[in-house]
Design an enzyme around this catalytic site. Structure first.
Site, PDB file in Angstrom:
ATOM      1  N   PRO A  35       0.798  -1.221   0.000  1.00 50.36           N
ATOM      2  CG  PRO A  35      -0.369  -1.311   2.002  1.00 50.36           C
ATOM      3  CD  PRO A  35       0.731  -1.952   1.252  1.00 50.36           C
ATOM      4  CD  GLU A  36       4.206   2.777  -3.494  1.00 57.06           C
ATOM      5  OE1 GLU A  36       4.304   3.885  -4.024  1.00 57.06           O
ATOM      6  OE2 GLU A  36       4.864   1.785  -3.866  1.00 57.06           O
ATOM      7  CG  HIS A  42      -0.767 -13.497   9.994  1.00 56.20           C
ATOM      8  ND1 HIS A  42       0.282 -13.773  10.841  1.00 56.20           N
ATOM      9  CD2 HIS A  42      -0.661 -14.375   8.979  1.00 56.20           C
ATOM     10  CE1 HIS A  42       1.004 -14.764  10.350  1.00 56.20           C
ATOM     11  NE2 HIS A  42       0.443 -15.155   9.218  1.00 56.20           N
ATOM     12  NE  ARG A  79       5.920 -10.122   3.798  1.00 53.48           N
ATOM     13  CZ  ARG A  79       6.259  -9.882   2.553  1.00 53.48           C
ATOM     14  NH1 ARG A  79       6.802  -8.738   2.237  1.00 53.48           N
ATOM     15  NH2 ARG A  79       6.049 -10.768   1.625  1.00 53.48           N
ATOM     16  NE  ARG A 103      18.319  15.174   1.105  1.00 52.64           N
ATOM     17  CZ  ARG A 103      17.306  14.947   1.945  1.00 52.64           C
ATOM     18  NH1 ARG A 103      16.758  15.908   2.602  1.00 52.64           N
ATOM     19  NH2 ARG A 103      16.870  13.741   2.133  1.00 52.64           N
TER      20      ARG A 103
END
Length: 281
Positions: free
Chosen positions: A2-3, A94, A113, A156
């Site tokens: 999921p983003e 889970h 996870r 950066r």
DNA sequence: AGTGTCGCCTGAATGC
DNA sequence: TGCATTCAGGCGACAC
């Protein structure tokens, strides 16, 4: 995984089934996921009414009636599912959190996870909370501009792909959409972030918005299917142009795959990056 | 402050 | 066949 678009889709899916419901019963099945669930959470949220649902970065914000916010992060593999009867619901492998609603239904957070997170914070402390205070702009809001991106990347040296995944630069872009946006913008993922010019950043800015918006659209159509099947609010399959397309010709490519090897997969910061060395510079 | 690395965690895929 | 190893990655912690 999921983003932003997936989380946005889950949030939109939550609204009709969770908003304005009261949490009658709560169970924390797994107090110790990667970030421990706040102690006593179940007892605290019981009896609270859900006012609204929103999203910040990849976090799902469940606003409660008492000016607190129950926050869920899906991590890598987290899903939210609804079941008809919270009294008879039997925990499966889970499952970490169950919310029993006053209409009898159960909302269950499951994450194999355990990279997900469950937080509970006062609304007034949301902005200063450790998980939120350093977050950059929302990519689909107007504060995210090419100029702002340039400012955030100035000086950066880290690779642009890694910078795009840095949630202090811009939120919601993870491993998949970073590769996809760079491909669309024609920018090599290996470029030092601070070296990308403003005209290129304009393209990148537009590409980030385009990939995210298209994915949200795609999630929306999946959501309509979910409604029919009452399934889980979690994943949907969006079409990616480079991600997991190693060795294939990229979209509209006329070059010989035998000669070029097609889309290339490399590792940056321990994460896989997919790109076309002939279209991205 | 910026940068890079590690660890968390389990299931699927791969290796021998 | 079966056991062991590798891989996937968001985020926080940590070292430099």
């Amino acid at each position: 995984m999921p983003e932003l678009p997936e989380v946005e889709t889950v949030c939109r899916g939550l609204v009709p089934v969770l908003a304005r419901k009261t949490i009658q019963k709560a169970f924390v099945y797994t107090p110790k996921i990667r970030v421990p669930v706040p102690k006593g959470l179940a007892g605290i949220v019981e009896g609270r009414r859900v006012v609204s649902i929103s999203r910040r970065a990849k976090y799902i914000l469940i606003h409660l009636h008492d000016e607190t916010v129950l926050i869920i992060h899906l991590g890598m593999t987290g899903t939210i599912r609804f079941f008809d009867n919270h009294v008879t619901y039997k925990k499966i492998k889970h499952d970490h959190l169950l919310l029993g609603l006053d209409n009898g239904k159960a909302m269950v957070f499951n994450d194999p996870r355990r990279f997900g997170m469950i937080l509970h914070v006062k609304k007034s402390e949301l902005e200063t909370h450790a998980s939120f205070r350093h977050l950059g702009p929302e990519p689909l809001e107007k504060e995210f501009t090419p100029k702002a991106l340039q400012e955030a990347l100035r000086g950066r040296k880290t690779a642009i792909k890694i910078a795009l995944m840095d949630q202090t630069i811009v939120v919601g872009v993870g491993n998949i959409y970073a590769s996809e946006a760079l491909f669309r913008a024609g920018i090599s993922p290996l470029r030092p972030a601070g070296d990308v010019s403003l005209p290129e950043l304009k393209k990148l800015h537009a590409a980030i918005r385009a990939v995210l918006e298209e994915a949200i659209q795609s999630g929306g159509s999946t959501l309509r299917d979910y409604r029919k099947t009452d399934g889980e609010l979690g994943y949907f399959q969006h079409k990616f142009r480079v991600y997991e397309h190693e060795g294939e010709a990229c979209k509209g490519c006329k070059c010989s795959i035998n000669r070029t090897g097609g889309i290339k997969k490399i590792v940056q910061g321990g994460r896989s990056t997919y790109y076309c060395p002939r279209k991205q510079h």
